[in-house]
Design an enzyme around this catalytic site. Structure first.
Site, PDB file in Angstrom:
ATOM      1  N   CYS A  33      35.494 -25.970  -3.753  1.00  0.00           N
ATOM      2  CA  CYS A  33      36.553 -26.068  -2.748  1.00  0.00           C
ATOM      3  C   CYS A  33      37.523 -24.892  -2.862  1.00  0.00           C
ATOM      4  O   CYS A  33      38.063 -24.418  -1.876  1.00  0.00           O
ATOM      5  CB  CYS A  33      37.316 -27.381  -2.900  1.00  0.00           C
ATOM      6  N   CYS A  66      40.054  -7.093  -3.846  1.00  0.00           N
ATOM      7  CA  CYS A  66      39.580  -8.352  -3.270  1.00  0.00           C
ATOM      8  C   CYS A  66      40.521  -9.451  -3.766  1.00  0.00           C
ATOM      9  O   CYS A  66      41.631  -9.169  -4.196  1.00  0.00           O
ATOM     10  CB  CYS A  66      38.125  -8.631  -3.654  1.00  0.00           C
TER      11      CYS A  66
END
Lengths: 99, 456
Positions: free
Chosen positions: B242, B414
């Site tokens: 998740c 990132c």
């Protein structure tokens, strides 16, 4: 043969994020029936757009993928040898681990 | 506002905070004492009213509290009594465990255990509805137990504030009748299922990710176990979390509620538990599909006819190795590059401040980039990097012209510093040999440079 193929649990990401595919699959030349083994090959060639190893391993689906033919586990109908009929619904679903 | 007004407001806020803390402390003590008193009364047999001749052991307060259950012909006194005499363990007090625990506490399960080692975080709150903001930073077990006790002080809540391991699982599971798997990773799921098989406990298993959920009951009444369905673990790339893929809060909420329902049915011995069947929930399509799955596999290594899996083997089994993934998933930390191909976020910050000519490529997916990004960064998601090299070349050229310098530097960032390393590896191969990545990504920027920079 007219079939409905559905992908879920993330497998739809391998086919342009489209979950439901209404497809027409021809029987293999010289064969009298279409079995799941044929369909897997067809799906891999025609629907899977990326990372085929996330869909198949060897000649079957990779571990963690459930295959349901008309809402029934394909283990109960003969797995790769399951014979498909007109208008069957085949679901490929990746098991989820999240919570 | 005048300085005095400001002082007054902060004084009031401070007093409010301290009063609220005192109030919640008093509430906790009251509910603990009430629960203690009830147990004493039950033991001494003082509560059952001598003038009622009931054929059950429900106290007057229980009759009142559970009256709507008792009014159900298909549930009634028998099932409620079964429930009150049952014990249920919920492994994981997260997205699935939160709603499951709320209902299991409310419905009157006699003893309710909670296993979790984690603490409550702000980014849990959208789905882990059992926790409240005051518990951020505190153990989830403590937070969940407090809420459960405040809902129903007559339920015995047991806090297992530890990670579930092969070393403690048998001992913990032994104390309960029904196990609810509300965890979030593959090794835990195999471990919990195997443990249930060894102890003969029914297992209510739920999972949710993104906009989909799955639910089934394992090891119930001759039905299959997790290994019957999944004898071989999936590749790690198929195990999404998740925290990486996202999840709509209400989706685990729905699956967790259904887990509570299945646990209640098993504990109270009513209805048909979802064994040998699996529920698949697609939130976007608004569709629930219930499919028939295989029965117990005779070849299953855990529960099959010739299975020889023992408790001792379980204690020694390495589930992390078996599934190639960790029991307590923490973000991946790759080390793909030499240190001279990397710079820290602080150093990058200094270089920007010194006006160094450079281009910053952000290789996160576009929907991540929309959440937050560094100024002037160029979003080229990793999968499209190779195809979009000309954009990098022209950005570098533009920067050199603008800056009047001969060689603009190329940096890659990132979210956490893994994909940026993969990108730099590719860039090196494709001729951008001086490309460097920012260690730890935007998370390190938020941690080391700008504490106001949002993290997600």
């Amino acid at each position: 043969m007219q079939l409905t193929l559905e992908f879920g649990g993330g497998l739809e990401l391998l086919c342009d994020s489209v979950k439901v595919h209404n497809v027409k699959v021809d029987m293999p030349k010289g064969a009298e029936k279409l079995i799941m083994k044929d369909l897997l090959g067809w799906v891999r060639t025609n629907l899977i757009k990326e990372r085929p190893e996330m869909f198949m391993k060897g000649d079957t689906v990779r571990p963690g993928v459930l295959v349901l033919v008309n809402d029934c586990d394909w283990e109960l109908s003969g797995q790769l040898d399951t014979t498909l009929e007109e208008k069957d619904v085949v679901v490929f679903i990746s098991t989820l681990h999240g919570g | 506002m005048e300085p005095n007004g400001h002082d007054e407001a902060s004084r009031i806020l401070h007093e409010l905070q301290s009063l609220k803390a005192t109030k919640s402390d008093i509430d906790r003590r009251i509910s603990a004492l009430e629960s203690q008193l009830r147990h004493l009364n039950l033991q001494n047999g003082t509560v059952p009213n001598p003038i009622t001749a009931a054929h059950h052991d429900l106290t007057p307060e229980m009759i009142h509290r559970y009256s709507r259950h008792l009014l159900l012909p298909s549930f009634g006194v028998k099932a409620q009594s079964n429930l009150i005499n049952s014990s249920i363990l919920v492994v994981g007090a997260g997205g699935l465990g939160s709603p499951a625990l709320l209902y299991l506490a409310a419905c009157g399960a006699g003893r309710l255990g909670i296993v979790d080692h984690d603490v409550v975080e702000l980014n849990n709150m959208h789905r882990q509805v059992i926790h409240t903001e005051v518990f951020i930073g505190q153990p989830k077990v403590k937070s969940a137990a407090t809420t459960c006790r405040s809902i129903n002080s007559s339920v015995q809540i047991v806090e297992h504030h530890e990670a579930l391991r092969t070393s403690n699982a048998l001992e913990i599971f032994n104390q309960y009748d029904v196990i609810v798997d509300a965890t979030d990773n593959a090794p835990s799921r195999y471990m919990i299922s195997d443990c249930c098989v060894l102890l003969g406990k029914p297992l209510v298993s739920g999972a949710a990710l993104g906009l989909e959920g799955q639910l089934t009951v394992y090891n119930y009444n001759g039905g299959p176990c997790y290994r019957c369905l999944f004898p071989t673990p999936p590749p790690t790339a198929a195990c999404q979390r998740c925290a990486d893929s996202g999840v709509l809060g209400v989706v685990p909420g729905i699956i967790g509620c259904l887990q509570a329902l299945e646990a209640i049915k098993i504990a109270s011995a009513v209805g048909e538990p979802l064994s040998g069947r699996m529920l698949l929930f697609d939130a976007l399509a608004a569709r629930i599909r219930i499919v028939k799955i295989r029965g117990r596999s005779p070849q299953c290594e855990a529960c099959g006819e010739n299975a020889t899996f023992t408790q001792q083997q379980f204690r020694e089994f390495d589930y992390e190795k078996f599934t190639q993934s960790p029991l307590t998933p923490s973000p991946l930390k790759l080390e793909l590059l030499q240190s001279d191909s990397r710079i820290s976020s602080k150093e990058y910050h200094d270089r920007v401040a010194n006006g160094e000519a450079h281009v910053l490529v952000d290789v996160r997916p576009a929907h991540h980039f929309k959440i937050v990004s560094l100024p002037k960064s160029l979003n080229i998601p990793l999968p499209s990097l190779e195809a979009r090299l000309p954009e990098i070349s022209s950005a570098l050229k533009e920067e050199e012209e603008r800056n009047g310098s001969s060689s603009a530097k190329l940096y890659v960032i990132c979210r956490r510093g893994n994909d940026s390393q993969r990108a730099v590896q590719n860039l090196h191969k494709l001729g951008f040999t001086s490309a460097r990545d920012i260690v730890g990504g935007l998370e390190s920027w938020a941690h080391d440079v700008d504490s106001n920079f949002p993290t997600y």
